[in-house]
Design a protein around this motif. Structure first.
Motif, PDB file in Angstrom:
ATOM      1  N   ARG A 213      28.490 -71.722  10.492  1.00  0.00           N
ATOM      2  CA  ARG A 213      27.544 -72.822  10.312  1.00  0.00           C
ATOM      3  C   ARG A 213      27.747 -73.909  11.360  1.00  0.00           C
ATOM      4  O   ARG A 213      26.789 -74.377  11.983  1.00  0.00           O
ATOM      5  N   ASP A 214      28.991 -74.289  11.574  1.00  0.00           N
ATOM      6  CA  ASP A 214      29.271 -75.372  12.509  1.00  0.00           C
ATOM      7  C   ASP A 214      28.925 -74.989  13.944  1.00  0.00           C
ATOM      8  O   ASP A 214      28.470 -75.823  14.735  1.00  0.00           O
ATOM      9  N   LEU A 215      29.143 -73.737  14.301  1.00  0.00           N
ATOM     10  CA  LEU A 215      28.771 -73.279  15.638  1.00  0.00           C
ATOM     11  C   LEU A 215      27.258 -73.335  15.832  1.00  0.00           C
ATOM     12  O   LEU A 215      26.764 -73.723  16.901  1.00  0.00           O
ATOM     13  N   LEU A 216      26.521 -72.965  14.800  1.00  0.00           N
ATOM     14  CA  LEU A 216      25.053 -73.037  14.884  1.00  0.00           C
ATOM     15  C   LEU A 216      24.579 -74.483  14.988  1.00  0.00           C
ATOM     16  O   LEU A 216      23.640 -74.789  15.729  1.00  0.00           O
ATOM     17  N   ILE A 227      37.277 -76.372  16.494  1.00  0.00           N
ATOM     18  CA  ILE A 227      37.644 -75.632  15.283  1.00  0.00           C
ATOM     19  C   ILE A 227      39.140 -75.779  15.042  1.00  0.00           C
ATOM     20  O   ILE A 227      39.963 -75.353  15.859  1.00  0.00           O
ATOM     21  N   ALA A 228      39.485 -76.380  13.919  1.00  0.00           N
ATOM     22  CA  ALA A 228      40.896 -76.620  13.582  1.00  0.00           C
ATOM     23  C   ALA A 228      41.561 -75.355  13.045  1.00  0.00           C
ATOM     24  O   ALA A 228      40.910 -74.468  12.483  1.00  0.00           O
ATOM     25  N   HIS A 229      42.859 -75.287  13.249  1.00  0.00           N
ATOM     26  CA  HIS A 229      43.767 -74.263  12.688  1.00  0.00           C
ATOM     27  C   HIS A 229      43.089 -72.922  12.369  1.00  0.00           C
ATOM     28  O   HIS A 229      42.987 -72.506  11.210  1.00  0.00           O
ATOM     29  N   LYS A 237      36.330 -64.010  16.637  1.00  0.00           N
ATOM     30  CA  LYS A 237      35.165 -63.286  17.157  1.00  0.00           C
ATOM     31  C   LYS A 237      33.943 -64.199  17.216  1.00  0.00           C
ATOM     32  O   LYS A 237      33.166 -64.160  18.178  1.00  0.00           O
ATOM     33  N   LEU A 238      33.765 -65.008  16.183  1.00  0.00           N
ATOM     34  CA  LEU A 238      32.643 -65.953  16.167  1.00  0.00           C
ATOM     35  C   LEU A 238      32.766 -66.975  17.293  1.00  0.00           C
ATOM     36  O   LEU A 238      31.781 -67.300  17.979  1.00  0.00           O
ATOM     37  N   GLY A 246      27.529 -70.336  25.556  1.00  0.00           N
ATOM     38  CA  GLY A 246      27.507 -71.673  26.139  1.00  0.00           C
ATOM     39  C   GLY A 246      27.551 -72.799  25.136  1.00  0.00           C
ATOM     40  O   GLY A 246      27.303 -73.962  25.480  1.00  0.00           O
ATOM     41  N   ILE A 247      27.858 -72.495  23.877  1.00  0.00           N
ATOM     42  CA  ILE A 247      28.001 -73.533  22.855  1.00  0.00           C
ATOM     43  C   ILE A 247      29.277 -74.321  23.140  1.00  0.00           C
ATOM     44  O   ILE A 247      30.300 -73.761  23.534  1.00  0.00           O
ATOM     45  N   ARG A 248      29.216 -75.633  22.946  1.00  0.00           N
ATOM     46  CA  ARG A 248      30.362 -76.498  23.234  1.00  0.00           C
ATOM     47  C   ARG A 248      31.383 -76.393  22.094  1.00  0.00           C
ATOM     48  O   ARG A 248      31.317 -77.120  21.115  1.00  0.00           O
ATOM     49  N   VAL A 249      32.293 -75.469  22.229  1.00  0.00           N
ATOM     50  CA  VAL A 249      33.290 -75.240  21.192  1.00  0.00           C
ATOM     51  C   VAL A 249      34.666 -75.087  21.820  1.00  0.00           C
ATOM     52  O   VAL A 249      34.821 -74.442  22.854  1.00  0.00           O
ATOM     53  N   THR A 250      35.645 -75.721  21.216  1.00  0.00           N
ATOM     54  CA  THR A 250      37.052 -75.490  21.517  1.00  0.00           C
ATOM     55  C   THR A 250      37.754 -75.191  20.200  1.00  0.00           C
ATOM     56  O   THR A 250      37.202 -75.429  19.112  1.00  0.00           O
TER      57      THR A 250
END
Length: 426
Positions: A213-216, A227-229, A237-238, A246-250
């Motif tokens: 959900r948060d990635l979307l 994304i914590a812990h 995989k997600l 290209g989603i802004r995720v670490t």
């Protein structure tokens, strides 16, 4: 004051070299093969000279639960682990959801003067997940990001708002990834071990659904989600797919999630009770592979102190959490010794990447002109992690009383020696 660190191996994220480090004032002034004059000389022969570690996820319990730890004891525990910058989460009492609490936390850390304390502000007022905080005010006061860690933001519209607002201010959001409707009252990973022990489990899907959900929402808003812990293979995989898109995720992982698995709970030791829980062997292996590949951006401790009385209860009633600051180095060095990552990777995960994520331009490297935050690490030193070494007010670690290898033997913050391992540094 001038400090010379000589004969050590300087380790950065992009390589290592045998050289000396001259510190003048609060900065690294020179990296050289020579031995310039200094007020103090530290012989680091056989040791690693790394940039001070940056822990993006700690709990100092201050204000409100200072009997477990506070900013002072938390700072002392951090530097004993080679950590010079800490990001305490907002689930204090009262919650860090306004600028006055933020300023008070920072002021207390500055008064002790051991670390840079960069608070994580709450996403929502009182961490209730209903109305977002005044992010601009809190960033101005010194917050660097926002999280209701310990509780998920279940309302998607609130999370969308938080991502939009934080992006506007050039900040980011950290969500505690749990779909709580899946398993109320869960205390460990759901699977064969929980069935054997008769304990209610928490399915990994509880984490994975919320991450999806948060990635979307990050995709929708253009916001940065951290994304914590991370604890499961499917979570990774997600995240991998989102990064490809290209989603802004670490994301981050903890030493306990790449070291232990659910079988440790066979003895009902509440010191192994944590959220997210220890998962399967295959999940641990997936985390280790993601650390090696670079998919995981940072190693954090999720240092969560609890008084002995809190943990000395029936397993169902014990709080989640484990100490981590003083065991960060030995557990991460285990990965190095086992060939999972190299020493440069350790610096990348524990210093360089966190500095990059937080836009700390003078940290994360041993480099001329950078802040003199330094961890001198002895990878061979063997010791018992016990009361004599423990700096926390709490002792809720399954490693307490155990023999460990590798430690920060000297920590330098802004050009000042702030910690020395007993009877090691001259």
């Amino acid at each position: 004051m001038k400090i010379l660190i000589k004969n050590g191996t300087i380790v950065n994220h992009n390589g290592s070299e045998e050289a000396n480090v001259l510190i003048e004032g609060d900065k690294i002034s020179k990296i050289t093969r020579e031995c310039p004059a200094a007020d103090r000389v530290i012989d680091a022969a056989g040791k690693l000279v790394m940039p001070g570690l940056i822990d993006m996820h700690v709990h100092f319990r201050d204000p409100g639960l200072e009997y477990k730890d506070d900013v002072i004891s938390g700072s002392e525990t951090a530097v004993a682990g080679g950590v010079t910058t800490c990001l305490p989460m907002a689930n204090t009492r009262p919650v860090n959801d306004n600028s006055s609490i933020t300023r008070a936390m920072i002021a207390k850390a500055k008064q002790r003067g051991l670390i840079d304390l960069l608070p994580i502000g709450a996403i929502s007022q009182d961490c209730k997940g209903a109305k977002i905080v005044e992010m601009g005010d809190m960033l101005e006061a010194g917050c660097v990001a926002f999280s209701d860690d310990g509780l998920p933001v279940t309302d998607s519209s609130v999370m969308r708002q938080a991502l939009e607002y934080s992006a506007h201010f050039g900040s980011f959001v950290i969500n505690h990834s749990e779909d709580c409707s899946l398993c109320h009252g869960g205390v460990m990973n759901e699977g064969k071990v929980s069935a054997i022990l008769g304990l209610k489990g928490m399915a990994s899907e509880k984490e994975e659904i919320m991450i999806a959900r948060d990635l979307l929402l990050a995709k929708k808003t253009g916001g940065h989600i951290h994304i914590a812990h991370v604890s499961s293979a499917w979570s990774l995989k997600l995240i991998e797919q989102a990064k490809r898109e290209g989603i802004r995720v670490t994301c981050e992982a903890t030493p306990h999630h790449f070291t232990f698995d659910e079988r440790e709970l066979m003895g009902y030791d509440t010191n192994f009770k944590m959220s997210p829980p220890l998962r399967t062997q295959s999940d641990v292996q997936a985390i280790r592979e993601a650390l090696k590949s670079g998919l995981i951006d940072a190693i954090v401790t999720d240092h969560a102190p609890h008084n002995t009385d809190d943990k000395f209860v029936e397993f169902d009633h014990a709080p989640f959490g484990i100490l981590g600051l003083q065991t960060l180095v030995p557990l991460t060095l285990r990965l190095v010794n086992e060939g999972v990552i190299g020493l440069e990777d350790m610096v990348r995960l524990c210093s360089f990447n966190p500095a990059k994520i937080l836009n700390l331009k003078d940290k994360g490297e041993i480099k001329e002109g950078f802040l003199a935050d330094v961890a001198i690490i002895d990878p061979q030193i063997s010791y018992v992690y016990d009361e004599a070494l423990n700096k926390s007010k709490s002792r809720n670690s399954p490693l307490f009383g155990k023999q460990l290898t590798g430690a920060a033997v000297c920590t330098i913050k802004s050009g000042r020696v702030v910690y020395e391992f007993p009877n090691v540094v001259a």
